[in-house]
Design an enzyme around this catalytic site. Structure first.
Site, PDB file in Angstrom:
ATOM      1  N   HIS A   1       8.800  10.567  78.619  1.00  0.00           N
ATOM      2  CA  HIS A   1       8.667  11.620  77.621  1.00  0.00           C
ATOM      3  C   HIS A   1       7.294  11.574  76.961  1.00  0.00           C
ATOM      4  CE1 HIS A   1      13.105  11.816  77.942  1.00  0.00           C
ATOM      5  NE2 HIS A   1      12.960  13.053  77.514  1.00  0.00           N
TER       6      HIS A   1
ATOM      7  N   LYS B   1       7.754  11.221  71.025  1.00  0.00           N
ATOM      8  CA  LYS B   1       9.198  10.965  70.984  1.00  0.00           C
ATOM      9  C   LYS B   1       9.465   9.608  70.341  1.00  0.00           C
ATOM     10  CE  LYS B   1      13.384  11.059  73.855  1.00  0.00           C
ATOM     11  NZ  LYS B   1      14.059  12.047  72.973  1.00  0.00           N
TER      12      LYS B   1
END
Length: 250
Positions: A141, A145
């Protein structure tokens, strides 16, 4: 027409949800909730308890810390909840399950149809391959995040555990010990970098062969589309806990 409130309305996902709804004729936004800014198209309130408009459904892309307020609003106003925020702890998950006795709640770790298909494929692969293959999950990600591993990676691991013949344990930190891999574990690994929207890979490593299942999200719109589809689906639903399998099978 499904009337929708968006929590986290001025965040990245809130804005994408708004753009998806703007392109549809079966739903509309009646209000938003966000501590930052305002919207030219609908009123935005600082807290969900301040919202004056009536709505059928709330789409939540906000923060886990706001869960109690969200659940209270759903119960008091008989509004269905689409909980698309990630990062909930075990206690909060229990609260969601308990609240579903009084409210219609749609809760999944990932709103993508493709990811939910991946979970089903992983279960089928586990059933076919049996215990002769080691299972590892890698998720990637963007560098903003916060939670790791991703809720989706845990969802995939949980799906696999539903069909294993023996209980499995999750291994997050192999570097801290010096020992061989055990057969009854699923390794979960997190990568954070750049602007990666979301990539999940499940590796089944056996004797002299490797099978890999993977999903790559190219934009946040796939999650917004899934959330809006869920909102339309949930209008008028009875109290209970719903997920993507219910939507797909309806």
């Amino acid at each position: 027409m499904t009337k929708i409130i968006i929590t986290g309305a001025n965040g990245k996902m809130g804005k994408v949800v708004k753009s998806v709804i703007d392109g549809r004729d079966d739903c509309e936004i009646v209000a938003g909730v966000d501590i930052y800014g305002d919207s030219a198209n609908f009123p935005v309130y600082r807290t969900i308890s301040d919202v004056k408009e009536n709505a059928d459904v709330v789409i939540d892309f906000s923060n886990p810390s706001l869960l109690d307020e969200l659940l209270a609003y759903g119960k008091e106003n008989k509004a269905a909840l689409i909980i698309a925020t990630t990062g909930y702890d075990e206690e909060q998950k229990k609260k969601i399950e308990q609240a579903s006795k009084d409210s219609a709640i749609f809760f999944t770790y990932n709103m993508s149809l493709g990811i939910n298909l991946l979970a089903n494929l992983a279960k089928k692969a586990t059933e076919v391959l049996g215990g002769g293959f080691d299972i590892e999950i890698i998720e990637k990600h963007h560098n903003q995040k916060i939670d790791a591993p991703s809720g989706t990676a845990l969802m995939l691991a949980d799906a696999i555990c539903e069909v294993t013949s023996e209980p499995m344990k999750y291994e997050y930190d192999r570097h801290s010990k010096r020992e061989k891999r055990t057969a009854n574990e699923i390794g979960l690994h997190s990568v954070r970098g750049g602007t990666i929207v979301g990539e999940h890979e499940i590796i089944f490593a056996g004797r002299d062969e490797i099978i890999t299942l993977s999903h790559s999200a190219r934009s946040k719109e796939i999650f917004a589309v899934g959330a809006v589809n869920a909102a339309v689906f949930m209008k008028g639903k009875d109290a209970g806990l719903y997920d993507m399998s219910k939507l797909i099978g309806d």
